[in-house]
Structures are given as structure tokens and as C-alpha cells.
Write a protein that holds these residues in place. Sequence first.
Motif, mmCIF file in Angstrom:
data_model
loop_
_atom_site.group_PDB
_atom_site.id
_atom_site.type_symbol
_atom_site.label_atom_id
_atom_site.label_comp_id
_atom_site.label_asym_id
_atom_site.label_seq_id
_atom_site.Cartn_x
_atom_site.Cartn_y
_atom_site.Cartn_z
ATOM 1 N N THR A 2 4.590 116.526 12.609
ATOM 2 C CA THR A 2 5.176 115.260 12.154
ATOM 3 C C THR A 2 6.694 115.347 12.110
ATOM 4 O OG1 THR A 2 3.205 114.864 10.799
ATOM 5 C CG2 THR A 2 5.172 113.561 10.287
ATOM 6 N N TYR A 3 7.194 116.477 11.633
ATOM 7 C CA TYR A 3 8.644 116.705 11.570
ATOM 8 C C TYR A 3 9.263 116.576 12.963
ATOM 9 C CZ TYR A 3 12.991 119.419 11.022
ATOM 10 O OH TYR A 3 14.300 119.843 11.036
ATOM 11 N N VAL A 4 8.637 117.215 13.946
ATOM 12 C CA VAL A 4 9.170 117.184 15.312
ATOM 13 C C VAL A 4 9.162 115.767 15.867
ATOM 14 C CG1 VAL A 4 8.771 117.968 17.678
ATOM 15 C CG2 VAL A 4 8.533 119.583 15.779
ATOM 16 N N VAL A 5 8.059 115.053 15.689
ATOM 17 C CA VAL A 5 7.942 113.692 16.218
ATOM 18 C C VAL A 5 8.962 112.758 15.559
ATOM 19 C CG1 VAL A 5 6.443 111.671 16.353
ATOM 20 C CG2 VAL A 5 5.530 113.939 16.881
ATOM 21 N N LEU A 6 9.067 112.828 14.229
ATOM 22 C CA LEU A 6 9.992 111.950 13.517
ATOM 23 C C LEU A 6 11.440 112.255 13.873
ATOM 24 C CD1 LEU A 6 8.359 111.789 9.970
ATOM 25 C CD2 LEU A 6 8.543 109.934 11.640
ATOM 26 N N ARG A 7 11.765 113.525 14.007
ATOM 27 C CA ARG A 7 13.143 113.887 14.351
ATOM 28 C C ARG A 7 13.483 113.411 15.762
ATOM 29 N NH1 ARG A 7 16.633 117.957 16.163
ATOM 30 N NH2 ARG A 7 18.397 118.296 14.774
ATOM 31 N N CYS A 8 12.540 113.553 16.681
ATOM 32 C CA CYS A 8 12.768 113.057 18.038
ATOM 33 C C CYS A 8 12.942 111.544 18.032
ATOM 34 C CB CYS A 8 11.597 113.445 18.940
ATOM 35 S SG CYS A 8 11.526 115.191 19.380
ATOM 36 N N TYR A 9 12.100 110.858 17.264
ATOM 37 C CA TYR A 9 12.198 109.395 17.200
ATOM 38 C C TYR A 9 13.519 108.975 16.575
ATOM 39 C CZ TYR A 9 11.245 104.559 15.969
ATOM 40 O OH TYR A 9 11.319 103.201 15.835
ATOM 41 N N ALA A 10 13.922 109.641 15.505
ATOM 42 C CA ALA A 10 15.181 109.278 14.834
ATOM 43 C C ALA A 10 16.371 109.468 15.761
ATOM 44 C CB ALA A 10 15.353 110.107 13.568
ATOM 45 N N LEU A 11 16.382 110.554 16.505
ATOM 46 C CA LEU A 11 17.485 110.795 17.434
ATOM 47 C C LEU A 11 17.427 109.832 18.614
ATOM 48 C CD1 LEU A 11 17.610 114.697 17.415
ATOM 49 C CD2 LEU A 11 19.211 113.122 16.338
ATOM 50 N N GLY A 12 16.220 109.512 19.051
ATOM 51 C CA GLY A 12 16.064 108.546 20.132
ATOM 52 C C GLY A 12 16.470 107.158 19.702
ATOM 53 N N PHE A 13 16.192 106.835 18.445
ATOM 54 C CA PHE A 13 16.535 105.526 17.905
ATOM 55 C C PHE A 13 18.037 105.315 17.889
ATOM 56 C CE2 PHE A 13 17.369 102.613 14.339
ATOM 57 C CZ PHE A 13 16.562 101.540 14.714
ATOM 58 N N THR A 14 18.804 106.395 17.733
ATOM 59 C CA THR A 14 20.265 106.290 17.721
ATOM 60 C C THR A 14 20.864 106.520 19.110
ATOM 61 O OG1 THR A 14 20.436 108.643 17.129
ATOM 62 C CG2 THR A 14 20.407 107.053 15.331
ATOM 63 N N GLY A 15 20.017 106.552 20.108
ATOM 64 C CA GLY A 15 20.495 106.664 21.473
ATOM 65 C C GLY A 15 20.785 108.084 21.917
ATOM 66 N N LYS A 16 20.277 109.089 21.198
ATOM 67 C CA LYS A 16 20.587 110.476 21.522
ATOM 68 C C LYS A 16 19.371 111.229 22.081
ATOM 69 C CE LYS A 16 24.046 110.851 17.840
ATOM 70 N NZ LYS A 16 24.450 111.572 16.614
ATOM 71 N N PHE A 17 18.300 110.500 22.383
ATOM 72 C CA PHE A 17 17.090 111.192 22.803
ATOM 73 C C PHE A 17 17.236 111.756 24.203
ATOM 74 C CE2 PHE A 17 12.944 111.339 24.829
ATOM 75 C CZ PHE A 17 12.286 112.175 23.973
ATOM 76 N N SER A 18 16.711 112.934 24.402
ATOM 77 C CA SER A 18 16.661 113.583 25.702
ATOM 78 C C SER A 18 15.544 114.613 25.636
ATOM 79 C CB SER A 18 17.994 114.258 26.026
ATOM 80 O OG SER A 18 18.203 115.354 25.161
ATOM 81 N N PRO A 19 15.097 115.122 26.790
ATOM 82 C CA PRO A 19 14.048 116.142 26.755
ATOM 83 C C PRO A 19 14.416 117.342 25.889
ATOM 84 C CG PRO A 19 14.332 115.325 28.975
ATOM 85 C CD PRO A 19 15.434 114.711 28.159
ATOM 86 N N ALA A 20 15.709 117.632 25.802
ATOM 87 C CA ALA A 20 16.133 118.777 24.994
ATOM 88 C C ALA A 20 15.968 118.521 23.502
ATOM 89 C CB ALA A 20 17.595 119.104 25.288
ATOM 90 N N VAL A 21 15.863 117.242 23.108
ATOM 91 C CA VAL A 21 15.728 116.913 21.691
ATOM 92 C C VAL A 21 14.428 117.460 21.132
ATOM 93 C CG1 VAL A 21 15.451 115.006 20.056
ATOM 94 C CG2 VAL A 21 17.198 114.896 21.821
ATOM 95 N N MET A 22 13.345 117.379 21.918
ATOM 96 C CA MET A 22 12.061 117.889 21.442
ATOM 97 C C MET A 22 12.128 119.393 21.198
ATOM 98 S SD MET A 22 8.232 117.427 22.996
ATOM 99 C CE MET A 22 8.242 115.701 22.481
#
Length: 252
Positions: free
Chosen positions: A114-134
Motif C-alpha cells: 500500500t505504501y508503494v502504491v500510494l507513494r507512486c500515486y502521490a508523486l504521479g499526481f504532482t506530475g513526477k511519476f516515472s518508472p523509476a518512482v516505483m
Amino acid sequence: MPPQPPPGSGDSAFYNSDLIRTGLGAYGEKLFGSSKDYVQSNISRFLAGQDIHYYFQLNEQYVKNKLKIILFPFLHKGHWTRIAEQVAGGITYKPPRYDINAPDLYIPLMALATYVVLRCYALGFTGKFSPAVMQSSFSHGIGAWLVEVILVKGMLFAVGSGEVPWLDTLAYSGYSLVGMSVSIAATISSKYLFYFALLWTGICMGVFLVKTLKRVFLAEVRSYERDSSKHHYLLLFVAIAQVPIFLWFTRL
């Protein structure tokens, strides 16, 4: 015309030669075989006397009640000791299915996911998502878990009670990921809500760990300095350290 190599003397013959099979093959067998034995021996030593299946013997009711205790430890009116029973050869403890105070590894693992998914979503929501985020989020989650393990196990060794099973320590420490997941979920909604959730979950995790570790001292551990006040200061340190740790691993 230059003489041709005899049949079977090409690359395939080289790799299939007796020299490779008996020389490098034997060396590889020795190398990887010894490595495998080394890993197995260390895992066996790490899990000595511990049944990993015990930590997954739970049900839905246990999960719900355990999450309530982790997030609202002040509301837990029952005792904090585990249910023990006498068996041939010593004492054993009831699995999580029958004891709300028993440690489990299901909740920590689900909290990590859950931590990983939420952190990826939060970073993606601010426009910072990338494959490296996971990968980064997973590393942060494992890092948070590891820091808690070192903190708890170090505290236990400091008071002379290093006999607490490693899997118990892994389970207790992993519950911090529940609060961290809540804090990351809060930051998606509001910055102010994030700080409120961070403070609340950090304090609650500190209370949970203090209650749990005191129960370990009083009920399960035989070799710690009961007359020393050192463990009181160490428990206080573990509790206070939760908020900075939570802040460290939940700020995006």
C-alpha cells in the motif's frame, strides 16, 4: 589448402569437452553449491525455532482489530500480553487467528504494498511519476521497515534481551508502514492533513511499540535487567523516534 579441424573441434565441441565438464563444471558446482549451502545455513540460523507459517495464521476479524490497535492504541482496553499454552517440551503461543496481540507478517507486507502504491500515486499526481518512482518507492518502504527493525532490535540488545525472535521483531517493526501509508494518503488531500496524520500515526506507533515491548519484557523475555531504569529511557527514545522516522519516509 590449410588443413581443416577435425569434426567436433569447433566452439560447440569446446564447450562440451571433458575439460569443461570436469574442470570448470566441477568448479562451478563447488562455487554455487557452497554459496547455496551458505545461504541455507544462514537462513536456518536466522529462523531457528521459528515457524513462518505461524505469522500468516489469521482471519479477517484479526486484521480489522489489529489495524484498530495500531492506529488507535489508546482505545485498546484489553491486555497486551500474548496467550500462552503449555505443550510438550515448553510453552507456545496462540497464532494471530486466536490472539489479537500475536505478531503477524501479513499486515506489514500488505502495508508495504500500500505504501508503494500510494507513494507512486502521490508523486504521479504532482506530475513526477516515472518508472523509476516505483523502484524508489519500494526502496523507501524497505528502508523504513529496516530502520524500525534496527531501532527495535538495537533497543532489545541494549537491555540484554536479544533472544526475542527475529520474525517477531520484523512483524512489530513492519506495523509502522500502516501509519506511513495513512500519512501518504493524507498528503494527497491536503498538506495540513498530512502533518496532522503524520503526528497522529507517529505518536500512535510510539505508544504501540512501547506497550508491545513492555509486554515482551514482562511476559516473554527472561534475560534483561529488570531492576535497571535503562530500558525506560530506551523505550522513551523508541517512542520519540517514531515521528522523525515517519517524517523522513513520508515526505515527498
